[in-house]
Design an enzyme around this catalytic site. Sequence first.
Site, PDB file in Angstrom:
ATOM      1  N   LYS A 230       0.843  -1.199   0.000  1.00  0.00           N
ATOM      2  CA  LYS A 230       0.000   0.000   0.000  1.00  0.00           C
ATOM      3  C   LYS A 230       0.878   1.248   0.000  1.00  0.00           C
ATOM      4  O   LYS A 230       1.650   1.475   0.926  1.00  0.00           O
ATOM      5  CB  LYS A 230      -0.910  -0.005   1.230  1.00  0.00           C
ATOM      6  CG  LYS A 230      -1.758   1.253   1.398  1.00  0.00           C
ATOM      7  CD  LYS A 230      -2.516   1.231   2.725  1.00  0.00           C
ATOM      8  CE  LYS A 230      -3.189   2.552   3.026  1.00  0.00           C
ATOM      9  NZ  LYS A 230      -3.824   2.577   4.366  1.00  0.00           N
ATOM     10  N   LYS A 242     -10.086  12.955   8.453  1.00  0.00           N
ATOM     11  CA  LYS A 242      -9.585  12.595   9.772  1.00  0.00           C
ATOM     12  C   LYS A 242      -9.500  13.844  10.651  1.00  0.00           C
ATOM     13  O   LYS A 242      -9.319  14.950  10.144  1.00  0.00           O
ATOM     14  CB  LYS A 242      -8.175  11.998   9.654  1.00  0.00           C
ATOM     15  CG  LYS A 242      -8.061  10.690   8.906  1.00  0.00           C
ATOM     16  CD  LYS A 242      -6.592  10.289   8.831  1.00  0.00           C
ATOM     17  CE  LYS A 242      -6.412   8.999   8.030  1.00  0.00           C
ATOM     18  NZ  LYS A 242      -6.878   7.828   8.780  1.00  0.00           N
ATOM     19  N   ASP A 253       1.505   6.201   5.936  1.00  0.00           N
ATOM     20  CA  ASP A 253       0.494   5.359   5.312  1.00  0.00           C
ATOM     21  C   ASP A 253       1.004   4.682   4.043  1.00  0.00           C
ATOM     22  O   ASP A 253       0.291   3.891   3.438  1.00  0.00           O
ATOM     23  CB  ASP A 253      -0.775   6.169   5.015  1.00  0.00           C
ATOM     24  CG  ASP A 253      -2.047   5.337   5.174  1.00  0.00           C
ATOM     25  OD1 ASP A 253      -1.981   4.302   5.870  1.00  0.00           O
ATOM     26  OD2 ASP A 253      -3.079   5.709   4.608  1.00  0.00           O
ATOM     27  N   GLU A 314      -9.577   3.810   2.178  1.00  0.00           N
ATOM     28  CA  GLU A 314      -9.110   3.875   0.785  1.00  0.00           C
ATOM     29  C   GLU A 314      -8.026   2.854   0.472  1.00  0.00           C
ATOM     30  O   GLU A 314      -7.842   2.461  -0.681  1.00  0.00           O
ATOM     31  CB  GLU A 314      -8.593   5.284   0.484  1.00  0.00           C
ATOM     32  CG  GLU A 314      -7.153   5.581   0.863  1.00  0.00           C
ATOM     33  CD  GLU A 314      -6.865   5.457   2.352  1.00  0.00           C
ATOM     34  OE1 GLU A 314      -5.713   5.128   2.709  1.00  0.00           O
ATOM     35  OE2 GLU A 314      -7.765   5.697   3.181  1.00  0.00           O
ATOM     36  N   ARG A 316      -7.721  -0.330   1.089  1.00  0.00           N
ATOM     37  CA  ARG A 316      -8.203  -1.598   0.546  1.00  0.00           C
ATOM     38  C   ARG A 316      -8.674  -1.439  -0.891  1.00  0.00           C
ATOM     39  O   ARG A 316      -8.692  -2.408  -1.652  1.00  0.00           O
ATOM     40  CB  ARG A 316      -9.293  -2.167   1.441  1.00  0.00           C
ATOM     41  CG  ARG A 316     -10.567  -1.352   1.520  1.00  0.00           C
ATOM     42  CD  ARG A 316     -11.375  -1.656   2.761  1.00  0.00           C
ATOM     43  NE  ARG A 316     -10.707  -1.155   3.959  1.00  0.00           N
ATOM     44  CZ  ARG A 316     -11.190  -1.309   5.190  1.00  0.00           C
ATOM     45  NH1 ARG A 316     -12.326  -1.945   5.390  1.00  0.00           N
ATOM     46  NH2 ARG A 316     -10.538  -0.832   6.227  1.00  0.00           N
TER      47      ARG A 316
END
Length: 463
Positions: A230, A242, A253, A314, A316
């Site tokens: 990812k 958020k 991330d 997002e 996944r």
Amino acid sequence: MPETSLPLLPANRAQGAIPILPVTLKSWPGIERSLDKAARTWLKASGFVGQPGRHALVPDKAGNLHQVFYGIAETAKPGEAFDFARLVRVLPDAAYRIDGELPDLRGAVMGWLLETYRFERYRKPSTPAPRLVCPSELDRAALLTAAEAHFMVRDLVNTPSADMGPDELEKAARQVASRHRAKLRVIAGEKLRRDFPMVHTVGQASPRRPRLIDFTWGPARAPKVTLVGKGVCFDTGGLDIKPASGMLTMKKDMGGAANVLGLAQMIMAARLKLRLRVLIPAVENSIAGNAFRPGDVLTSRKGIRVEIGNTDAEGRLVLGDALALADEESPDLLIDMATLTGAARVALGPDLPPFYTDDEGLAADLARHAMAVNDPIWRMPFWAPYYALIESNIAELNNAGESGFAGSVTAALFLKRFVERARSYVHFDIFAWTPAAKPGRPKGGEAQAIHALFGAIAERYGK
């Protein structure tokens, strides 16, 4: 092997190095009696009696550091292999050697190496770390390769998103690929919109264009091992934004992509007998007038239609498209790594990433190697009844669901829907971050599960 800046000296540099003597509460009285009166007096004044985690510096008659005593436990406990690394922060710059037995010698040396990491891109360099002579019974080259990959992961994750967007992540992938003469291509623009619609949709609101990074290495007829990471370079949460506190560490991330690159580097450096493929959907989940919305329905590369229950789920989505591509060539082993859910942290905390697989043999191998190299992981179930939690009234799947239960499991199940042909599949829901420093694990970006994975892959496919 070529010279390295990492502070692990060859075994032939042991002469003249300051000895570090591991002792226990039980062995200390006998060792203390063997010392001269000056050393005994010095140590008694310091209060050192071999306590685990404590150390004592002993000077010679000229006042120079002569030897170091370090207290260890009588019986080693899981997760303590890196405790020896405490010495890195307290010893003066010099060369040292281990003179005695440690319960986990490799773990002690690896912990020492990992503790010497510094992220100094935006600050003045610190003083040099103390150097350790590699014990002759250990493979110095393998330790350095593992540490270099680990440091690369940390560097990528620690870099702020302003300097680590999709362009820079692509550059990092190109550097890893070119170092080992892997073939790399990048899919972006209209082709990405057409062939990987969920990757494109997640990244379309950012001025930094989304893309899919794809590189391969090794002979085509070898067993196929595919890594998917990812690469969300910053996650605002999208329109389901958020809170400020939730964005503070969102530069991490892309930690799945960073860890996949670290694992790939280790595999290629070891020249394992396999065909490696690395896929990284690199995007920013931003907010703009063209951002995707809650309630939208996306059609994935695989044709599965996904209702958007939450734009902050997002990861996944981009992984679903990348996994679909990976699955099309029926790899022998398919691995994805992602900073996917807060639910995994609630369940297992920051240090113990869960993994999901239906391959019992692989699960056992991963657990065994994780224990051997102090790279903790914990198996969780693909619990099929929980598919009901991510059903949609208007599409085939909802990317978030409404219940709030079993968030890591439902995310894993979502990804599993995009994998049908792979002979073996494993999903890692990692944190890629150490929130509070521990021996061998400074605060900040972290590599997780890649050493356990490398051990299992190397054993399965050979060198």
